[in-house]
Write an enzyme that holds these catalytic residues in place. Structure first.
Site, short mmCIF file in Angstrom:
data_model
loop_
_atom_site.label_atom_id
_atom_site.label_comp_id
_atom_site.label_asym_id
_atom_site.label_seq_id
_atom_site.Cartn_x
_atom_site.Cartn_y
_atom_site.Cartn_z
N THR A 1 14.33 55.95 55.87
CA THR A 1 12.98 56.46 56.34
C THR A 1 12.07 55.71 57.37
OG1 THR A 1 10.65 57.05 55.57
CG2 THR A 1 11.70 55.22 54.34
N TYR B 1 7.23 52.53 48.97
CA TYR B 1 8.35 53.15 49.21
C TYR B 1 8.93 52.71 50.43
CZ TYR B 1 10.73 57.36 50.99
OH TYR B 1 11.74 58.26 51.69
N THR C 1 13.68 64.52 39.65
CA THR C 1 12.63 65.71 40.50
C THR C 1 13.73 66.67 41.36
OG1 THR C 1 13.25 64.08 42.56
CG2 THR C 1 11.17 63.61 41.45
N1 UFG Z 1 -1.48 65.80 55.79
C1 UFG Z 1 -2.71 66.46 55.62
N2 UFG Z 1 -3.10 67.29 54.64
C2 UFG Z 1 -1.96 67.30 53.54
C3 UFG Z 1 -0.51 66.69 53.63
C4 UFG Z 1 -0.59 65.93 54.89
O1 UFG Z 1 -3.65 66.42 56.26
O2 UFG Z 1 -2.22 68.12 52.42
C5 UFG Z 1 -1.25 65.22 56.94
C6 UFG Z 1 -1.02 63.51 56.54
O3 UFG Z 1 -2.34 62.88 56.62
C7 UFG Z 1 -0.07 63.14 57.86
C8 UFG Z 1 0.62 64.65 58.16
O4 UFG Z 1 -0.24 65.60 57.77
O5 UFG Z 1 -0.97 62.78 58.96
C9 UFG Z 1 1.75 64.28 57.77
O6 UFG Z 1 1.90 64.15 56.14
P1 UFG Z 1 2.96 64.37 55.47
O7 UFG Z 1 2.74 64.08 53.82
O8 UFG Z 1 3.83 65.69 55.41
O9 UFG Z 1 4.22 63.22 55.92
P2 UFG Z 1 3.99 61.83 56.04
O10 UFG Z 1 3.97 61.49 57.41
O11 UFG Z 1 3.14 61.07 55.34
O12 UFG Z 1 5.37 61.07 55.44
C10 UFG Z 1 6.63 61.22 55.90
C11 UFG Z 1 7.78 61.35 54.91
C12 UFG Z 1 7.58 60.14 54.09
C13 UFG Z 1 7.90 59.14 54.82
C14 UFG Z 1 6.68 58.90 55.99
C15 UFG Z 1 7.03 57.84 56.84
O13 UFG Z 1 7.53 62.70 53.96
O14 UFG Z 1 8.71 60.17 53.26
O15 UFG Z 1 6.99 60.01 56.71
O16 UFG Z 1 5.82 57.46 57.28
F1 UFG Z 1 7.67 57.85 54.25
#
Ligand code: UFG
Length: 322
Positions: free
Chosen positions: A114, A138, A35
């Site tokens: 994480t 993960y 990646t």
């Molecule tokens: N979101 C959207 N639309 C998108 C992408 C994200 O609404 O296209 C929202 C998600 O639902 C979430 C927030 O934006 O509420 C943040 O989402 P991200 O995907 O940016 O990040 P996450 O919180 O899901 O994930 C992060 C890290 C992961 C880790 C996680 C821990 O990127 O590696 O926190 O819970 F596992």
């Protein structure tokens, strides 16, 4: 210090590599580029494009003071749909790396853990003593590695630090997010602004969450602040101990608040549509960073606006401000 950065061609690993170089350290990168990107490794840095399970060949050839380990499969949704590669790479790969670290007497390890190890928290902010109930494969694999490292430090003089990242964003030192499969909020929103024809509007995953504006709350931390924590971890690590510390700002922002900040910084509207909740998303994740302050002397300096300014500059012309 002579350091091996495993996963140094990826987003966070490449920023940490550049910070270590800027501070005068001797850095070697190992990455299979599954990646990561070979061109993210700065010119002149020794680079081994090999699998993590072959790290022993690199550690055998030279004496290293530390390994910083970023290599992992990290797509939450994919990890639930296809768990086996996550256990193989994240846990099996790290087991092989730990064996090589032991065999070649590398004194220090810094590991990318994480917030996903905690799952849905009972209370906010999340401290390192909170229950660990990962809601996806993960997070489970990262928790398994944290446990493996704890066992290793009990049985050997290894000095180890696991850093539990919350939501990492921004760009620095010439490197930023270049994921082929992008799932994160800020890059997805920036892409929706610039690639209106190809990518379409960004989907907001649910507006019915139990939060003040109905969208999930996260704790965003700048990748450069995060990189500084790794350098501080190298000196804070103690032989025979495993320190586990959260890296977050301690502040929470909802999806709507992030999108509003993006519109302010870019001066453009983010095209959005509302979809259902994304499986496995917790409502609210905010770190307590008290332990990182106490043990690493780390306090984040950069705000959500800095992260978005830097991500926007990198997204639009590959430039970094800091
Ligand atoms: N979101 C959207 N639309 C998108 C992408 C994200 O609404 O296209 C929202 C998600 O639902 C979430 C927030 O934006 O509420 C943040 O989402 P991200 O995907 O940016 O990040 P996450 O919180 O899901 O994930 C992060 C890290 C992961 C880790 C996680 C821990 O990127 O590696 O926190 O819970 F596992």
């Amino acid at each position: 210090m002579k350091a091996l950065v495993v996963g140094g061609a990826g987003y966070i690993g490449s920023v940490v590599t550049r910070l270590l170089l800027a501070q005068g350290h001797d850095v070697t990168v190992l990455d299979d580029c599954s990646t990561g990107h070979a061109d993210s490794v700065p010119t002149g840095v020794p680079f081994h494009q090999i699998d993590i399970t072959a790290a022993g060949t690199v550690l055998a050839a030279d004496r290293y003071d530390a390994v910083l380990h970023f290599a992992a499969k990290s797509l939450v949704g994919e990890s639930v749909a296809r768990p086996a590669p996550y256990w193989h790479t994240n846990v099996g790969g790290t087991r092989a790396l730990l064996d090589a670290i032991t065999e070649h007497h590398v004194p220090t390890l810094v590991f990318s853990s994480t917030a996903a190890t905690y799952g849905e928290p009972d209370t906010i902010p999340i401290t390192e003593t909170a229950p660990t109930r990962p809601g996806n494969t993960y997070g489970a694999t990262k928790l398994a590695v944290d446990m493996m490292i704890t066992n290793q430090t009990t049985a050997s003089p290894l000095a180890a630090v696991s850093l539990r990242y919350f939501n990492v964003a921004g760009a620095a030192l010439g490197a930023g997010e270049r994921h082929t499969t992008e799932t994160h909020l800020i890059p997805n929103a920036l892409r929706a602004i610039t690639d209106t024809g190809s990518s379409g509007p960004m989907t907001i995953y649910g507006t019915d969450w139990p939060t003040p504006d109905g969208t999930p709350i996260r704790d965003y931390v700048h990748v450069l602040d995060l990189a500084h924590a790794h350098v501080q971890a190298l000196t804070a690590a103690q032989p025979g101990h495993h320190l586990i510390a959260n890296l977050g700002s301690g502040d929470g922002y909802s999806v709507h608040q992030v999108l509003t900040t993006i519109e302010t910084v870019t001066g453009q509207r983010v095209p959005t549509t509302t979809g259902p909740r994304r499986a496995g998303d917790p409502a609210r994740l905010v770190a307590s960073n008290t332990l990182a302050q106490e043990k690493l002397g780390w306090t984040p300096q950069l705000t959500l606006t800095h992260m978005i300014e830097d991500a926007w500059a990198f997204h639009t012309d590959g430039r970094t401000i800091r």
